[in-house]
Design a protein around this motif. Structure first.
Motif, PDB file in Angstrom:
ATOM      1  N   ASP A 238       0.959  -1.312   0.082  1.00 13.96           N
ATOM      2  CA  ASP A 238      -0.001   0.057   0.070  1.00 13.96           C
ATOM      3  C   ASP A 238       1.023   1.354  -0.033  1.00 13.96           C
ATOM      4  O   ASP A 238       1.654   1.399   1.201  1.00 13.96           O
ATOM      5  CB  ASP A 238      -0.970   0.022   1.394  1.00 13.96           C
ATOM      6  CG  ASP A 238      -1.723   1.340   1.248  1.00 13.96           C
ATOM      7  OD1 ASP A 238      -1.828   2.069   0.371  1.00 13.96           O
ATOM      8  OD2 ASP A 238      -2.565   1.365   2.332  1.00 13.96           O
ATOM      9  N   ASP A 240       0.243   4.257   0.476  1.00  8.67           N
ATOM     10  CA  ASP A 240      -0.065   4.945   1.361  1.00  8.67           C
ATOM     11  C   ASP A 240       0.508   4.639   2.763  1.00  8.67           C
ATOM     12  O   ASP A 240       0.598   5.324   3.691  1.00  8.67           O
ATOM     13  CB  ASP A 240      -1.605   5.261   1.605  1.00  8.67           C
ATOM     14  CG  ASP A 240      -2.265   5.806   0.608  1.00  8.67           C
ATOM     15  OD1 ASP A 240      -1.884   6.475  -0.130  1.00  8.67           O
ATOM     16  OD2 ASP A 240      -3.742   5.414   0.409  1.00  8.67           O
ATOM     17  N   MET A 285      -7.753   9.034   5.285  1.00  8.16           N
ATOM     18  CA  MET A 285      -7.329   8.917   3.907  1.00  8.16           C
ATOM     19  C   MET A 285      -7.265  10.412   3.426  1.00  8.16           C
ATOM     20  O   MET A 285      -6.627  10.772   2.383  1.00  8.16           O
ATOM     21  CB  MET A 285      -8.402   8.002   2.991  1.00  8.16           C
ATOM     22  CG  MET A 285      -7.935   7.781   1.593  1.00  8.16           C
ATOM     23  SD  MET A 285      -8.735   6.394   0.838  1.00  8.16           S
ATOM     24  CE  MET A 285      -8.052   5.125   1.959  1.00  8.16           C
ATOM     25  N   VAL A 288      -3.780  12.045   3.341  1.00 13.30           N
ATOM     26  CA  VAL A 288      -2.725  11.665   2.284  1.00 13.30           C
ATOM     27  C   VAL A 288      -3.300  11.975   0.823  1.00 13.30           C
ATOM     28  O   VAL A 288      -2.571  12.479   0.051  1.00 13.30           O
ATOM     29  CB  VAL A 288      -2.493   9.900   2.307  1.00 13.30           C
ATOM     30  CG1 VAL A 288      -1.522   9.844   3.291  1.00 13.30           C
ATOM     31  CG2 VAL A 288      -3.765   9.175   2.389  1.00 13.30           C
ATOM     32  N   LYS A 289      -4.656  12.039   0.786  1.00 12.78           N
ATOM     33  CA  LYS A 289      -5.261  12.569  -0.383  1.00 12.78           C
ATOM     34  C   LYS A 289      -4.790  14.182  -0.828  1.00 12.78           C
ATOM     35  O   LYS A 289      -4.552  14.464  -1.882  1.00 12.78           O
ATOM     36  CB  LYS A 289      -6.480  12.537  -0.554  1.00 12.78           C
ATOM     37  CG  LYS A 289      -7.113  11.135  -0.604  1.00 12.78           C
ATOM     38  CD  LYS A 289      -8.573  11.020  -0.782  1.00 12.78           C
ATOM     39  CE  LYS A 289      -9.158   9.732  -1.280  1.00 12.78           C
ATOM     40  NZ  LYS A 289     -10.661   9.723  -1.392  1.00 12.78           N
ATOM     41  N   ASP A 292      -0.335  13.975  -0.803  1.00 11.40           N
ATOM     42  CA  ASP A 292       0.239  13.023  -1.363  1.00 11.40           C
ATOM     43  C   ASP A 292      -0.298  12.970  -2.706  1.00 11.40           C
ATOM     44  O   ASP A 292      -0.983  12.086  -3.065  1.00 11.40           O
ATOM     45  CB  ASP A 292       0.674  11.705  -0.780  1.00 11.40           C
ATOM     46  CG  ASP A 292       1.541  10.791  -1.552  1.00 11.40           C
ATOM     47  OD1 ASP A 292       2.063  11.121  -2.560  1.00 11.40           O
ATOM     48  OD2 ASP A 292       1.774   9.566  -1.107  1.00 11.40           O
ATOM     49  N   ARG A 295      -0.190   9.568  -5.001  1.00  9.30           N
ATOM     50  CA  ARG A 295      -0.635   8.294  -4.529  1.00  9.30           C
ATOM     51  C   ARG A 295      -1.656   7.472  -5.459  1.00  9.30           C
ATOM     52  O   ARG A 295      -2.025   7.979  -6.432  1.00  9.30           O
ATOM     53  CB  ARG A 295      -1.496   8.371  -3.194  1.00  9.30           C
ATOM     54  CG  ARG A 295      -2.538   9.277  -3.286  1.00  9.30           C
ATOM     55  CD  ARG A 295      -3.550   9.402  -1.873  1.00  9.30           C
ATOM     56  NE  ARG A 295      -3.952   7.905  -1.468  1.00  9.30           N
ATOM     57  CZ  ARG A 295      -5.108   7.611  -1.722  1.00  9.30           C
ATOM     58  NH1 ARG A 295      -5.920   8.066  -2.711  1.00  9.30           N
ATOM     59  NH2 ARG A 295      -5.418   6.366  -1.169  1.00  9.30           N
ATOM     60  N   ARG A 561       1.863  10.211   5.205  1.00 10.94           N
ATOM     61  CA  ARG A 561       1.462   8.727   5.162  1.00 10.94           C
ATOM     62  C   ARG A 561       1.830   8.397   6.648  1.00 10.94           C
ATOM     63  O   ARG A 561       1.328   7.317   7.122  1.00 10.94           O
ATOM     64  CB  ARG A 561       2.448   8.018   4.110  1.00 10.94           C
ATOM     65  CG  ARG A 561       2.218   8.556   2.679  1.00 10.94           C
ATOM     66  CD  ARG A 561       2.758   7.576   1.526  1.00 10.94           C
ATOM     67  NE  ARG A 561       4.267   7.603   1.855  1.00 10.94           N
ATOM     68  CZ  ARG A 561       4.947   8.424   1.120  1.00 10.94           C
ATOM     69  NH1 ARG A 561       4.352   9.258   0.096  1.00 10.94           N
ATOM     70  NH2 ARG A 561       6.390   8.583   1.132  1.00 10.94           N
ATOM     71  N   TYR A 564      -1.118   8.733   8.458  1.00 14.29           N
ATOM     72  CA  TYR A 564      -2.189   7.916   8.048  1.00 14.29           C
ATOM     73  C   TYR A 564      -1.968   6.628   8.742  1.00 14.29           C
ATOM     74  O   TYR A 564      -2.952   5.844   9.036  1.00 14.29           O
ATOM     75  CB  TYR A 564      -2.262   7.669   6.502  1.00 14.29           C
ATOM     76  CG  TYR A 564      -2.670   6.739   5.963  1.00 14.29           C
ATOM     77  CD1 TYR A 564      -4.609   6.892   5.487  1.00 14.29           C
ATOM     78  CD2 TYR A 564      -2.281   5.583   5.475  1.00 14.29           C
ATOM     79  CE1 TYR A 564      -5.153   5.996   4.815  1.00 14.29           C
ATOM     80  CE2 TYR A 564      -3.218   4.480   4.812  1.00 14.29           C
ATOM     81  CZ  TYR A 564      -4.487   4.695   4.485  1.00 14.29           C
ATOM     82  OH  TYR A 564      -5.233   3.777   3.880  1.00 14.29           O
TER      83      TYR A 564
END
Length: 623
Positions: A238, A240, A285, A288-289, A292, A295, A561, A564
């Motif tokens: 993953d 993430d 999530m 990270v969205k 990052d 991703r 991350r 996360y």
């Protein structure tokens, strides 16, 4: 927590021919899928277990995998011992087995030791830089290159020249270091086609866990083992959860999987979450969205438990108030639920552990070594028992040249002339290896020969070593202790000695029962990987800590991350903390050089959590 085997809706992904990568977010059952793959290969594909290699990230994960397929109550996964793969191991242990089986090819002895100590590795790298004709500090680039596993041979480059000498010094010590377990294994497979074919035959079916954590060297090993047979490659990961850039781990290997393994490569997302609930996963999530942009999209997730409590975001007055609230949460959760408390550094844990001790709440927390004095005596013992132990002697010499009686300036000096003098003095020590490499003798023989010239640093050190060996040979305990204290200075103060001894004894005495029955674990963010708990408290979420000050875009993405990963350890309740003030000793922010407390801003990551996932709680300061 994963669903019981009889209740789980399983995908058929484990039956797909490779190369295949399962995008497996937290709680989506990646370990279960790997175990299903093993069962499928043996039972349905009729694969020889000797042709299956399973690579895990940690030894604990390897043991967990073995336990799963050995559990007779899990018939969906169960294999009797005779039908289990022999190789379920970490990447490094697999590499080391290849190196040990071909030690003579590398000029290494049959019995190879692995250097895990960062300090010993740093000392030898510094020596190698000087033997190669550079300054000690010039070894840093070589160390980073090796750690990242990104070895691109260039005979003219400084870092390759230093690396060559470093390898020679390791060979003279009958050792490899942590990185060499992968690098040398790759070299063997790259340079010997017959051996490569042999190890590929043992990895016709190659299963790789935690694919997001591999570095360049580990990727090369995977490519070498799967060459020409990628149909058997089955990886899970993953992007993430990629949080190990400091040792070369990178999400690019997941993100470029199709490019690396061709048009037959498949990337399949696991879309059912069995552990966390929707608010925790979507809250994490969202972070990270936002931070990052590279991703991989995981699609729409389904949840075994779609509903769950809101994420509580606590705004507390200070680290002391934070510790008090954590204690209350822990006490309310026990004894029916497990609790995980995550901290940025061990310094952030001090008040929390104090609160738990006072409340008589047992906990488990990783602790640093009580001191380095007794381990140093252990290295001295190794050399006294075997004067051919070059590495042990070099570590003892290092203790001598950094002691108070040493003429070598401290590594903390800023003056250019002092730095030059330090490098020059150290070069005398490094040059001892020239005799070892040229004549094949021991470091002790080289030191004895160099020590024949009176008034030199080598003469002083060899005298100290002879005195230590003499006291040992005479069985003079008092004399050996006295001489050790003078020569090596394992402790600067008597209190340091007493405290280290007491702590070691205390740990040994408590080890059988320490934390027995405890359902509270305290870990750093990095150490939480792979763990889970009913209740998770994440502390220290301020700007400058997470994310760190001055982080560039790539660093900010990785730290998102890390956030996360920390949040998604929670099965049910997630409690996030940021403090309005924190002491300088913990926050590492000085006020006019005088320390004190500091006004802090909450982490920018907290603002990314959607309102429908969270509940903000403001705690007033107590007068």
């Amino acid at each position: 927590m994963e669903a019981p085997e009889g209740c789980r809706e399983t995908s058929s992904f484990h039956r797909v021919d490779g190369p295949v990568l399962l995008l497996a977010g937290p709680g989506t059952g990646k370990t279960h899928q790997l175990a299903l793959r093993i069962k499928f290969l043996v039972d349905e594909k009729k694969a020889d277990p000797a042709q299956i290699t399973v690579i895990t990230f940690t030894a604990a994960a390897a043991a967990n995998m073995r336990a799963r397929i050995s559990d007779v109550t899990r018939q969906e996964l169960y294999l009797d011992t005779a039908r289990q793969p022999g190789r379920i191991c970490t990447m490094h242990s697999l590499g080391l087995s290849i190196v040990r089986e071909n030690a003579s090819m590398l000029g290494l002895p049959d019995t190879i030791s692995v250097i895990h100590s960062d300090s010993a590795r740093s000392v030898l790298l510094g020596d190698a830089a000087q033997v190669a004709g550079y300054k000690r500090d010039d070894a840093k680039d070589t160390a980073e290159c090796r750690q990242h596993g990104n070895c691109r041979r260039d005979d003219t480059s400084q870092q390759c020249k230093v690396c060559d000498v470093y390898r020679q010094l390791l060979t003279a010590c009958g050792a490899v270091d942590y990185d060499d377990q992968i690098l040398l294994a790759c070299r063997i497979l790259r340079e010997n086609g017959e051996l490569a074919a042999k190890y590929r035959a043992n990895s016709l079916y190659l299963l790789v866990d935690e694919y997001q954590d591999i570095n360049a060297g580990q990727f090369e090993l995977i490519k070498a083992l799967s060459e020409g047979q990628t149909k058997g490659l089955f990886a899970v990961g993953d992007d993430d959860q990629s949080i190990y850039s400091w040792r070369g781990g990178s999400p690019k290997f997941i993100r470029n999987f199709e490019r690396h393994f061709g048009c037959d490569a498949k990337v399949l997302p696991l879309e059912k979450v069995w552990r966390g609930h929707k608010k925790v996963i979507e809250g994490a999530m969202a972070i990270v969205k936002q931070h990052d942009k590279e991703r991989r999209d995981k699609g729409e997730l389904a949840y075994d438990r779609p509903d769950g409590p809101l994420i509580h975001v606590h705004n507390v007055a200070s680290e002391k108030a934070e510790a008090a609230v954590v204690r209350i949460i822990v006490r309310e959760a026990l004894p029916s639920r497990e609790v995980l408390v995550l901290v940025p550094t061990r310094g952030h844990a001090r008040l929390i552990t104090e609160q738990l001790r006072r409340a008589r709440i047992p906990y488990i927390a990783p602790e640093p070594l009580p001191g380095l004095g007794l381990p140093l005596l252990g290295r001295l013992a190794s050399w006294l028992r075997d004067e051919k132990d070059n590495l042990a002697l070099r570590e003892c010499i290092e203790a001598m040249v950094t002691s108070s009686w040493s003429p070598i300036p401290s590594k903390r000096v800023k003056n250019a002339n002092k730095k030059k003098e330090r490098d020059s003095q150290y070069r005398q020590i490094s040059n001892l290896w020239l005799g070892v490499l040229k004549n094949g003798g021991t470091l002790w023989e080289a030191l004895t020969a160099a020590g024949a010239s009176e008034g030199t640093l080598a003469s002083c050190i060899s005298t100290q070593c002879r005195c230590l060996r003499l006291r040992h040979d005479q069985d003079n305990v008092a004399g050996l202790l006295r001489r050790t204290a003078m020569s090596l200075e394992p402790w600067k103060k008597t209190d340091d000695l007493l405290e280290e001894v007491e702590t070691w004894i205390g740990r040994i005495a408590e080890s059988p029962t320490a934390g027995s029955g405890s359902q509270v674990r305290i870990m750093t963010f990095q150490g939480a990987k792979g763990l889970e708990a009913d209740v998770v408290c994440v502390t220290g979420l301020e700007e400058g800590t997470l994310p760190r000050s001055g982080a560039n875009d790539d660093e900010l993405a990785e730290q998102s991350r890390l956030m996360y990963v920390s949040m998604t350890r929670a099965r049910s309740d997630l409690q996030l903390f940021h403090a309005r003030t924190r002491s300088a000793a913990v926050s590492f922010k000085a006020i006019h050089g005088k320390g004190g407390s500091h006004t802090l801003q909450p982490s920018c990551f907290l603002s990314a959590i959607p309102a429908y996932c969270r509940k903000d709680i403001y705690h007033r300061a107590k007068s």
